[in-house]
Write an enzyme that holds these catalytic residues in place. Structure first.
Site, PDB file in Angstrom:
ATOM      1  N   SER A   1       0.853  -1.191   0.000  1.00  0.00           N
ATOM      2  CA  SER A   1       0.000   0.000   0.000  1.00  0.00           C
ATOM      3  C   SER A   1       0.884   1.235   0.000  1.00  0.00           C
ATOM      4  O   SER A   1       1.599   1.496   0.981  1.00  0.00           O
ATOM      5  CB  SER A   1      -0.892  -0.005   1.242  1.00  0.00           C
ATOM      6  OG  SER A   1      -1.476   1.276   1.396  1.00  0.00           O
TER       7      SER A   1
ATOM      8  N   HIS B   1      -8.507   1.224  -3.859  1.00  0.00           N
ATOM      9  CA  HIS B   1      -9.421   1.073  -2.708  1.00  0.00           C
ATOM     10  C   HIS B   1     -10.083   2.425  -2.463  1.00  0.00           C
ATOM     11  O   HIS B   1      -9.443   3.355  -1.985  1.00  0.00           O
ATOM     12  CB  HIS B   1      -8.568   0.622  -1.506  1.00  0.00           C
ATOM     13  CG  HIS B   1      -9.311   0.454  -0.230  1.00  0.00           C
ATOM     14  ND1 HIS B   1      -8.667   0.253   0.984  1.00  0.00           N
ATOM     15  CD2 HIS B   1     -10.637   0.441   0.055  1.00  0.00           C
ATOM     16  CE1 HIS B   1      -9.553   0.129   1.944  1.00  0.00           C
ATOM     17  NE2 HIS B   1     -10.758   0.247   1.419  1.00  0.00           N
TER      18      HIS B   1
ATOM     19  N   MET C   1     -11.422  -5.047   6.115  1.00  0.00           N
ATOM     20  CA  MET C   1     -10.584  -4.075   6.829  1.00  0.00           C
ATOM     21  C   MET C   1     -10.226  -4.652   8.195  1.00  0.00           C
ATOM     22  O   MET C   1     -11.112  -5.005   8.973  1.00  0.00           O
ATOM     23  CB  MET C   1     -11.329  -2.749   7.029  1.00  0.00           C
ATOM     24  CG  MET C   1     -11.501  -1.885   5.792  1.00  0.00           C
ATOM     25  SD  MET C   1      -9.986  -1.401   4.921  1.00  0.00           S
ATOM     26  CE  MET C   1      -8.948  -0.749   6.211  1.00  0.00           C
TER      27      MET C   1
ATOM     28  N   GLY D   1       1.186  -1.852   4.176  1.00  0.00           N
ATOM     29  CA  GLY D   1       1.847  -0.566   3.952  1.00  0.00           C
ATOM     30  C   GLY D   1       3.078  -0.411   4.804  1.00  0.00           C
ATOM     31  O   GLY D   1       4.207  -0.632   4.356  1.00  0.00           O
ATOM     32  N   SER D   2       2.882  -0.045   6.076  1.00  0.00           N
ATOM     33  CA  SER D   2       4.023   0.299   6.927  1.00  0.00           C
ATOM     34  C   SER D   2       4.987  -0.883   7.126  1.00  0.00           C
ATOM     35  O   SER D   2       6.200  -0.674   7.183  1.00  0.00           O
ATOM     36  CB  SER D   2       3.540   0.832   8.278  1.00  0.00           C
ATOM     37  OG  SER D   2       2.598  -0.037   8.840  1.00  0.00           O
TER      38      SER D   2
ATOM     39  N   GLY E   1      -2.561   4.492   7.825  1.00  0.00           N
ATOM     40  CA  GLY E   1      -1.638   3.370   7.887  1.00  0.00           C
ATOM     41  C   GLY E   1      -1.058   3.277   9.300  1.00  0.00           C
ATOM     42  O   GLY E   1      -1.261   4.171  10.129  1.00  0.00           O
ATOM     43  N   GLY E   2      -0.355   2.178   9.560  1.00  0.00           N
ATOM     44  CA  GLY E   2       0.393   2.057  10.804  1.00  0.00           C
ATOM     45  C   GLY E   2      -0.419   1.740  12.050  1.00  0.00           C
ATOM     46  O   GLY E   2       0.077   1.891  13.163  1.00  0.00           O
TER      47      GLY E   2
ATOM     48  N   GLY F   1      -2.640  -3.284   9.385  1.00  0.00           N
ATOM     49  CA  GLY F   1      -1.879  -3.949  10.445  1.00  0.00           C
ATOM     50  C   GLY F   1      -1.298  -5.297  10.051  1.00  0.00           C
ATOM     51  O   GLY F   1      -1.046  -6.144  10.912  1.00  0.00           O
TER      52      GLY F   1
ATOM     53  N   ASP G   1      -4.758   3.756  -1.862  1.00  0.00           N
ATOM     54  CA  ASP G   1      -5.822   4.141  -0.936  1.00  0.00           C
ATOM     55  C   ASP G   1      -6.354   5.525  -1.270  1.00  0.00           C
ATOM     56  O   ASP G   1      -5.664   6.523  -1.079  1.00  0.00           O
ATOM     57  CB  ASP G   1      -5.284   4.146   0.498  1.00  0.00           C
ATOM     58  CG  ASP G   1      -5.104   2.741   1.033  1.00  0.00           C
ATOM     59  OD1 ASP G   1      -6.068   1.957   0.950  1.00  0.00           O
ATOM     60  OD2 ASP G   1      -3.999   2.432   1.524  1.00  0.00           O
TER      61      ASP G   1
ATOM     62  N   ASP H   1      -6.622  -5.908   4.915  1.00  0.00           N
ATOM     63  CA  ASP H   1      -5.976  -4.599   4.806  1.00  0.00           C
ATOM     64  C   ASP H   1      -5.943  -3.921   6.170  1.00  0.00           C
ATOM     65  O   ASP H   1      -6.989  -3.608   6.740  1.00  0.00           O
ATOM     66  CB  ASP H   1      -6.795  -3.754   3.809  1.00  0.00           C
ATOM     67  CG  ASP H   1      -6.136  -2.426   3.471  1.00  0.00           C
ATOM     68  OD1 ASP H   1      -4.976  -2.204   3.876  1.00  0.00           O
ATOM     69  OD2 ASP H   1      -6.800  -1.618   2.780  1.00  0.00           O
TER      70      ASP H   1
ATOM     71  N   MET I   1     -12.143   4.779  -0.519  1.00  0.00           N
ATOM     72  CA  MET I   1     -12.765   5.125   0.764  1.00  0.00           C
ATOM     73  C   MET I   1     -13.379   6.503   0.583  1.00  0.00           C
ATOM     74  O   MET I   1     -12.817   7.523   0.984  1.00  0.00           O
ATOM     75  CB  MET I   1     -11.700   5.110   1.868  1.00  0.00           C
ATOM     76  CG  MET I   1     -11.282   3.695   2.254  1.00  0.00           C
ATOM     77  SD  MET I   1      -9.729   3.644   3.152  1.00  0.00           S
ATOM     78  CE  MET I   1      -8.584   3.602   1.768  1.00  0.00           C
TER      79      MET I   1
ATOM     80  N   HIS J   1      -1.387  -1.377  -4.211  1.00  0.00           N
ATOM     81  CA  HIS J   1      -2.626  -0.952  -3.546  1.00  0.00           C
ATOM     82  C   HIS J   1      -2.614   0.569  -3.358  1.00  0.00           C
ATOM     83  O   HIS J   1      -1.674   1.133  -2.801  1.00  0.00           O
ATOM     84  CB  HIS J   1      -2.733  -1.658  -2.194  1.00  0.00           C
ATOM     85  CG  HIS J   1      -4.011  -1.404  -1.467  1.00  0.00           C
ATOM     86  ND1 HIS J   1      -5.195  -2.033  -1.799  1.00  0.00           N
ATOM     87  CD2 HIS J   1      -4.304  -0.588  -0.422  1.00  0.00           C
ATOM     88  CE1 HIS J   1      -6.147  -1.629  -0.975  1.00  0.00           C
ATOM     89  NE2 HIS J   1      -5.641  -0.737  -0.135  1.00  0.00           N
TER      90      HIS J   1
ATOM     91  N   MET K   1      -8.814   8.377  -0.274  1.00  0.00           N
ATOM     92  CA  MET K   1      -9.586   8.844   0.890  1.00  0.00           C
ATOM     93  C   MET K   1     -10.065  10.267   0.622  1.00  0.00           C
ATOM     94  O   MET K   1      -9.295  11.101   0.139  1.00  0.00           O
ATOM     95  CB  MET K   1      -8.704   8.832   2.133  1.00  0.00           C
ATOM     96  CG  MET K   1      -8.064   7.483   2.426  1.00  0.00           C
ATOM     97  SD  MET K   1      -7.204   7.497   3.992  1.00  0.00           S
ATOM     98  CE  MET K   1      -6.377   5.891   3.947  1.00  0.00           C
TER      99      MET K   1
END
Ligand code: DX5
Ligand code: ZN
Length: 218
Positions: free
Chosen positions: A7, A65, A136, A194-195, A143-144, A174, A34, A172, A67, A32, A36
């Site tokens: 991500s 994705h 989710m 992601g992170s 993220g994170g 964690g 995101d 998606d 959102m 991926h 938003m």
């Protein structure tokens, strides 16, 4: 093998072209993205312009994705920008089935995402129109965050609901070396991360590790 989708929310945004080329070379399966809107979720990120900008640098599909409160108003823009698969949220108030039909008519893979408190049962009417379901495993927006272990039974229930149809289950939020095997054991076939990937020193190693999640060589 499990598919892995880095991500780019957690990547170095000032150097996205390099990031995209590097994750492709590192063996990622999808990119991926995101989206938003500052309304559906309390954060503001990317739009079709960014999808279009990174498209030429990617040799793998772009997984978008959405959102956002009003995805319908932007579907055409995201398609024209080069999205390969587009995931909407089940919680939006716009009519979802016509959007899924429209995406399929344009050759785009369709996805539907569930926020942590949305039950798997809402998927039932949409299953014939879906290529993937995105579960989710954090509250969407950032993220994170820490993985929500409470989502594992939902993944497993969706696996049972989709067994016959070959629908792909994405998770998606964690995702790391601890949560990835749990997700795969419960039925996830794509890990969005992601992170964990972008904070690691060797993206290629991290992506390959996640691809083996749930196997004996993990
Ligand atoms: C959160 C996004 C995720 C996010 C995951 O709303 O949908 O894709 O980038 O980030 P990590 O892997 O850091 O939880
Ligand atoms: Zn996402």
């Amino acid at each position: 093998m499990t598919l892995v989708a880095p991500s780019i929310l957690s990547a170095d945004i000032a150097h996205l072209a390099d990031v995209v080329q590097n994750v492709c070379a590192a063996g990622a399966d999808l990119i991926h993205i995101d989206v938003m809107d500052g309304h559906f979720v309390p954060n503001l990120t990317f739009g079709p312009l960014l999808v279009k900008a990174i498209k030429p640098y990617s040799s793998i599909p772009l997984d978008v994705h959405l959102m956002m409160t009003n995805p319908q108003d932007f579907l055409e823009d995201f398609i024209n920008a080069g999205s390969d698969q587009i995931t909407l949220h089940a919680e939006v108030e716009q009519d979802i089935i016509p959007m899924l039909k429209f995406l399929r008519s344009k050759g785009i893979k369709t996805g539907l995402s569930l926020k942590p408190r949305t039950p798997a049962s809402v998927l039932e009417t949409y299953l014939p129109y879906l290529d993937l379901v995105l579960v989710m495993t954090v509250e969407p927006g950032f993220g994170g965050q820490d993985f929500l272990i409470t989502q594992l039974p939902k993944i497993s229930l969706i696996k049972t609901m989709t067994e016959a149809s070959g629908i792909n289950i994405q998770v998606d939020g964690g995702i790391n070396d601890k949560s990835a095997p749990l997700c795969v054991e419960n039925g996830a076939s794509t890990l969005i991360s992601g992170s964990y990937i972008f904070n690691s020193s060797d993206w290629s190693k991290t992506i390959q590790l996640l691809q083996k999640a749930g196997t004996s060589s993990f």
